[in-house]
Design an enzyme around this catalytic site. Sequence first.
Site, mmCIF file in Angstrom:
data_model
loop_
_atom_site.group_PDB
_atom_site.id
_atom_site.type_symbol
_atom_site.label_atom_id
_atom_site.label_comp_id
_atom_site.label_asym_id
_atom_site.label_seq_id
_atom_site.Cartn_x
_atom_site.Cartn_y
_atom_site.Cartn_z
ATOM 1 N N ILE A 160 12.196 -23.958 19.759
ATOM 2 C CA ILE A 160 11.527 -25.050 20.483
ATOM 3 C C ILE A 160 10.286 -24.480 21.162
ATOM 4 O O ILE A 160 10.362 -23.507 21.893
ATOM 5 C CB ILE A 160 12.469 -25.651 21.547
ATOM 6 C CG1 ILE A 160 13.819 -26.021 20.946
ATOM 7 C CG2 ILE A 160 11.814 -26.853 22.223
ATOM 8 C CD1 ILE A 160 13.778 -27.026 19.847
ATOM 9 N N GLY A 210 30.128 -16.839 17.905
ATOM 10 C CA GLY A 210 29.004 -15.909 17.789
ATOM 11 C C GLY A 210 27.849 -16.263 18.705
ATOM 12 O O GLY A 210 26.740 -15.759 18.549
ATOM 13 N N GLU A 213 27.541 -13.344 24.059
ATOM 14 C CA GLU A 213 27.437 -11.914 23.809
ATOM 15 C C GLU A 213 28.843 -11.314 23.814
ATOM 16 O O GLU A 213 29.751 -11.819 24.469
ATOM 17 C CB GLU A 213 26.605 -11.245 24.917
ATOM 18 C CG GLU A 213 25.213 -11.797 25.091
ATOM 19 C CD GLU A 213 24.234 -11.254 24.053
ATOM 20 O OE1 GLU A 213 24.581 -10.270 23.377
ATOM 21 O OE2 GLU A 213 23.149 -11.827 23.903
ATOM 22 N N LYS A 228 15.596 -14.203 30.396
ATOM 23 C CA LYS A 228 14.750 -15.322 29.970
ATOM 24 C C LYS A 228 13.841 -15.782 31.113
ATOM 25 O O LYS A 228 12.683 -16.154 30.896
ATOM 26 C CB LYS A 228 15.621 -16.472 29.467
ATOM 27 C CG LYS A 228 16.272 -16.150 28.117
ATOM 28 C CD LYS A 228 17.321 -17.175 27.738
ATOM 29 C CE LYS A 228 17.859 -16.890 26.335
ATOM 30 N NZ LYS A 228 19.106 -17.644 26.064
ATOM 31 N N GLY A 325 20.515 -22.901 16.693
ATOM 32 C CA GLY A 325 21.184 -22.254 15.584
ATOM 33 C C GLY A 325 20.242 -21.285 14.931
ATOM 34 O O GLY A 325 19.093 -21.104 15.355
#
Lengths: 355, 355
Positions: A160, A210, A213, A228, A325
């Site tokens: 995004i 998955g 972490e 982030k 994803g």
Amino acid sequence: VLVGFGNVARRFVRLLEEKRVPLSLEGLDTRVVGIATRRHGRVLSPGGVDAVMLAGRVESGGAVGPDTDTAGTAATFIREAARRCAAAARQHRLVVVETTTLDIARGQPAIRHVRAALAGGAHVITANKGPVAFAYRALAQAATRADRSFLFEGAVMDGIPIFNLARETLPAATITGFRGVVNSTTNYILTSMENGETFDAALASMQRAGIAEADASFDVDGWDAAAKTAALANVLLGARLTPAGVEREGIRDITADRLDTARAGGRRIKLVASAERSGRQVRARVAPMELPSDDLLAGLDGQQNAIIVQTDVLGEFAVVQRGSGLTQTAYALLADLITVGRRMQRGSAPRRWRR
Amino acid sequence: VLVGFGNVARRFVRLLEEKRVPLSLEGLDTRVVGIATRRHGRVLSPGGVDAVMLAGRVESGGAVGPDTDTAGTAATFIREAARRCAAAARQHRLVVVETTTLDIARGQPAIRHVRAALAGGAHVITANKGPVAFAYRALAQAATRADRSFLFEGAVMDGIPIFNLARETLPAATITGFRGVVNSTTNYILTSMENGETFDAALASMQRAGIAEADASFDVDGWDAAAKTAALANVLLGARLTPAGVEREGIRDITADRLDTARAGGRRIKLVASAERSGRQVRARVAPMELPSDDLLAGLDGQQNAIIVQTDVLGEFAVVQRGSGLTQTAYALLADLITVGRRMQRGSAPRRWRR
């Protein structure tokens, strides 16, 4: 040159094939000339390799090439690739796509890879948040000096557009701060706990998928969100932060009772990442916050992320990620690659950040 | 050259002053050479006029220049301006900023103004949705033939980047559809009615604030939303729509009872604009929809707008406008002006839409 050949990089090479027509409309023709993996060998061939075939081979447990001696570091591999593709590098046509596993405590080895690539005359594209969270200013300066691009759209919101949005679509505007929900695992855990699941069960389900972490601490203690936040603050607000410089509180102390009490009062608890200018400083923070139900961030369920950007002339606006994803993250690399191509065609040096 | 000198244009000329430093960092120096108003005269002076002073004068009831003969059309004025500034036009330095009042049934006179400007060698920037809703393809082609830019970021979401976002940050992605809330007046009315106000009182309050159109039908019967939907569909989906080609149902039949019933069931009613590809066609629609409370659009209160964009490789993401006002719309014009400047510096023709 692909450094790292995990799920994201393998989806990326397939996306290169699927998007061959739009790429050619952009005037771009791509060739994979080298792949370095952690456990599946390395291959380097300036004439090009069949990366899609090699992706399948790795998925069947095979190696990408006969050279399974991975004693040298990936940085050594990058230097060798730059030497063997020196003509392409001189013509600004060499790109290193960096997707190695991140050591979130130090941002390595990704930072070394970015430096090696720029030193070899390659542009660098990464989906890693390490370089931009730990060393954005130094790497951006190195890229400017090398007259090459350093791009990282996939580092925070998968594909995004948030960095490209700020760079390309907000000219002459000043970003004064942001707040958002940027870690999917904690958001999923909090949502699941509201629905009666236990913390441990929700975490385990994200690890199985998955998404969390392997070391739960990275997510639940707020380290991923802090990285982030540092990345966003460094780029959007001109901060000089590392993740350790972000005030940080995770969600371990959030009990089902506390979530219920909040909800009974029409409020929801979210792990909120935020930063704002305060004089010449930037203050950044990750912490669980009780939000009124009509707050945009309160409405984010499961794995949805969002960043609310505060500006001088545009007021507030938000970018909301509603799906995530592999394809999204792989697309971030593709979008960055096209940005490199567009800049080459313009014959222009990368536009400098002026914030 | 300013064609139209209402609230938005007057805020724009002040913003040009406030943002002089960031503009000069972009390598841009600007000069207002002409202003055409509807009731306050006209002025044309290739040496430049003091637009901020003239904005104040208009606000005190004065005129922008001695020439108060406004018998000729604004299109005539644009042609005259292009003739008097022919050298600047040849050098791609002339820009017409179009902000006239729109006849929403025909998209005029804005479309004529865009054509006159391009024919005179000027770039065109507009905050009007008319040209892009009624004649996007023809005007984009005219701009390409003239080797000039035609930009309209302010047409739909005030200054929040939606067109620039799609053009600059989603390379090689395909937008497959969108849905959103794009009309502030109807959203405010529905929210107010949920809170017990009457339809008429809520509408009157929006008209007093200058946000609703004087002719209530434009807003409440969905015409404004249909024009924005056509604009978005034309640009993002390559449609060839006009507002009349958008299926349209307004909010006149939404009663307080219906809102209450929806709310009791955990749902909210919003006027939703949407479009999607269906084979080679694009189907576009504006209609009140009952949305579950966890739908992002359901959470938009008062004057908030949002567009959820559906793509092939990025899934869905949303852009949410959380504030609106004159400064935002004026900033859209400024951002478009800087895009023109960046393109000039690249020496490149405007990038063509490839969707």
